[in-house]
Design a protein around this motif. Structure first.
Motif, PDB file in Angstrom:
ATOM      1  N   ILE A  70      19.641  85.875  23.640  1.00 57.08           N
ATOM      2  CA  ILE A  70      20.674  86.679  22.976  1.00 57.08           C
ATOM      3  C   ILE A  70      20.789  86.290  21.505  1.00 57.08           C
ATOM      4  CG2 ILE A  70      23.155  87.117  22.879  1.00 57.08           C
ATOM      5  CD1 ILE A  70      23.137  86.903  25.978  1.00 57.08           C
ATOM      6  N   LEU A  71      20.802  84.989  21.220  1.00 55.88           N
ATOM      7  CA  LEU A  71      20.882  84.548  19.819  1.00 55.88           C
ATOM      8  C   LEU A  71      19.686  85.040  19.007  1.00 55.88           C
ATOM      9  CD1 LEU A  71      22.250  80.913  20.210  1.00 55.88           C
ATOM     10  CD2 LEU A  71      23.431  82.900  19.267  1.00 55.88           C
ATOM     11  N   LEU A  72      18.505  84.975  19.599  1.00 54.90           N
ATOM     12  CA  LEU A  72      17.315  85.488  18.920  1.00 54.90           C
ATOM     13  C   LEU A  72      17.453  86.979  18.649  1.00 54.90           C
ATOM     14  CD1 LEU A  72      14.420  85.229  17.852  1.00 54.90           C
ATOM     15  CD2 LEU A  72      13.638  85.556  20.219  1.00 54.90           C
ATOM     16  N   ALA A  73      17.927  87.713  19.625  1.00 58.81           N
ATOM     17  CA  ALA A  73      18.103  89.161  19.463  1.00 58.81           C
ATOM     18  C   ALA A  73      19.085  89.475  18.341  1.00 58.81           C
ATOM     19  CB  ALA A  73      18.572  89.778  20.783  1.00 58.81           C
ATOM     20  N   VAL A  74      20.180  88.751  18.288  1.00 58.77           N
ATOM     21  CA  VAL A  74      21.177  88.973  17.231  1.00 58.77           C
ATOM     22  C   VAL A  74      20.588  88.634  15.863  1.00 58.77           C
ATOM     23  CG1 VAL A  74      23.389  88.158  16.305  1.00 58.77           C
ATOM     24  CG2 VAL A  74      23.174  88.710  18.737  1.00 58.77           C
ATOM     25  N   MET A  75      19.824  87.561  15.775  1.00 62.61           N
ATOM     26  CA  MET A  75      19.206  87.182  14.497  1.00 62.61           C
ATOM     27  C   MET A  75      18.173  88.218  14.052  1.00 62.61           C
ATOM     28  SD  MET A  75      20.976  84.674  13.692  1.00 62.61           S
ATOM     29  CE  MET A  75      20.169  84.249  12.189  1.00 62.61           C
ATOM     30  N   ILE A  76      17.411  88.751  14.981  1.00 61.16           N
ATOM     31  CA  ILE A  76      16.453  89.814  14.643  1.00 61.16           C
ATOM     32  C   ILE A  76      17.208  91.036  14.143  1.00 61.16           C
ATOM     33  CG2 ILE A  76      14.835  91.484  15.654  1.00 61.16           C
ATOM     34  CD1 ILE A  76      13.780  89.173  17.388  1.00 61.16           C
ATOM     35  N   TRP A  77      18.311  91.368  14.800  1.00 60.30           N
ATOM     36  CA  TRP A  77      19.099  92.520  14.363  1.00 60.30           C
ATOM     37  C   TRP A  77      19.653  92.303  12.956  1.00 60.30           C
ATOM     38  CZ3 TRP A  77      24.247  93.448  13.068  1.00 60.30           C
ATOM     39  CH2 TRP A  77      24.595  94.798  12.959  1.00 60.30           C
ATOM     40  N   ALA A  82      20.154  95.349  10.463  1.00 54.61           N
ATOM     41  CA  ALA A  82      21.347  95.453   9.613  1.00 54.61           C
ATOM     42  C   ALA A  82      20.977  95.402   8.133  1.00 54.61           C
ATOM     43  CB  ALA A  82      22.339  94.349   9.961  1.00 54.61           C
ATOM     44  N   ALA A  83      20.044  94.537   7.784  1.00 59.66           N
ATOM     45  CA  ALA A  83      19.657  94.413   6.378  1.00 59.66           C
ATOM     46  C   ALA A  83      19.021  95.693   5.851  1.00 59.66           C
ATOM     47  CB  ALA A  83      18.697  93.239   6.203  1.00 59.66           C
ATOM     48  N   VAL A  84      18.124  96.275   6.601  1.00 59.83           N
ATOM     49  CA  VAL A  84      17.438  97.488   6.154  1.00 59.83           C
ATOM     50  C   VAL A  84      18.322  98.718   6.317  1.00 59.83           C
ATOM     51  CG1 VAL A  84      15.474  99.002   6.607  1.00 59.83           C
ATOM     52  CG2 VAL A  84      15.156  96.527   6.609  1.00 59.83           C
ATOM     53  N   ALA A  85      18.935  98.866   7.483  1.00 64.18           N
ATOM     54  CA  ALA A  85      19.768 100.043   7.731  1.00 64.18           C
ATOM     55  C   ALA A  85      20.974 100.074   6.808  1.00 64.18           C
ATOM     56  CB  ALA A  85      20.207 100.089   9.191  1.00 64.18           C
ATOM     57  N   THR A 102      24.492 104.038  15.067  1.00 63.68           N
ATOM     58  CA  THR A 102      23.030 103.966  15.119  1.00 63.68           C
ATOM     59  C   THR A 102      22.527 102.526  15.077  1.00 63.68           C
ATOM     60  OG1 THR A 102      22.922 104.369  12.744  1.00 63.68           O
ATOM     61  CG2 THR A 102      22.640 106.270  14.197  1.00 63.68           C
ATOM     62  N   ALA A 103      23.037 101.719  14.142  1.00 60.14           N
ATOM     63  CA  ALA A 103      22.624 100.317  14.087  1.00 60.14           C
ATOM     64  C   ALA A 103      23.157  99.560  15.294  1.00 60.14           C
ATOM     65  CB  ALA A 103      23.096  99.678  12.788  1.00 60.14           C
ATOM     66  N   GLY A 104      24.329  99.957  15.766  1.00 58.52           N
ATOM     67  CA  GLY A 104      24.891  99.334  16.962  1.00 58.52           C
ATOM     68  C   GLY A 104      24.056  99.592  18.199  1.00 58.52           C
TER      69      GLY A 104
END
Length: 122
Positions: A70-77, A82-85, A102-104
Motif C-alpha cells: 500500500i505504501l509503495l502504491a501511494v508513493m507511485i501515485w 498526482a505530480a503529472v495530473a 480521475t486522479a482518485g
C-alpha cells in the motif's frame, strides 16, 4: 513467472473497482471523441501497466507485506499520477472535483493493486 497470478488477480480487481468508481460512485462523461470501449481499453492498459510496475518493484526491493504494498502504491501515485495530473489539470482549468475523481480513481486502483500484491507475493 511466479508472480503472474497475483498480477492477474490485482488487474481483475482494479477493473471491477474502476467500474464501481466511474459507473456507480462518480458518473463522469468520457473524453470527447472517445467511445466507451476506447475509454475502458485505456483504463485497462493503465491498470495492467501499474500492476506490472508495482509487482516488479516489490520483487526487486523485497517488499512482501500488505502495508508495504500500500505504501509503495501511494508513493507511485504521488510521484507519477498526482505530480503529472496536477499540472495537466491546473493548466487546463478542470475542476477540483474532476481532478479528484480521475486522479482518485488511479489512487484507488493502485491501493487495490498494492494490497493484493502485498498479500499474494508476501
Amino acid at each position: 513467472m511466479a508472480y503472474v497470478m497475483p498480477v492477474v488477480v490485482s488487474v481483475v480487481a482494479t477493473w471491477l473497482a474502476g467500474f464501481l468508481w466511474f459507473k456507480v460512485l462518480f458518473r463522469l462523461p468520457s473524453a470527447d471523441g472517445l467511445s466507451p470501449s476506447a475509454v475502458s481499453l485505456l483504463q485497462h492498459v493503465g491498470d495492467i501497466g501499474f500492476a506490472c510496475l508495482v509487482a516488479w518493484i516489490m520483487v526487486r526491493t523485497g517488499i512482501h507485506t500488505i502495508r508495504e504494498g500500500i505504501l509503495l502504491a501511494v508513493m507511485i501515485w504521488l510521484g507519477f499520477v498526482a505530480a503529472v495530473a496536477g499540472h495537466m489539470f491546473a493548466f487546463r482549468s478542470f475542476s477540483l472535483r474532476f481532478f479528484a475523481t480521475t486522479a482518485g480513481s488511479v489512487l484507488f486502483a493502485l491501493f487495490i493493486i498494492g494490497t493484493i500484491l502485498g498479500a499474494l507475493i508476501g
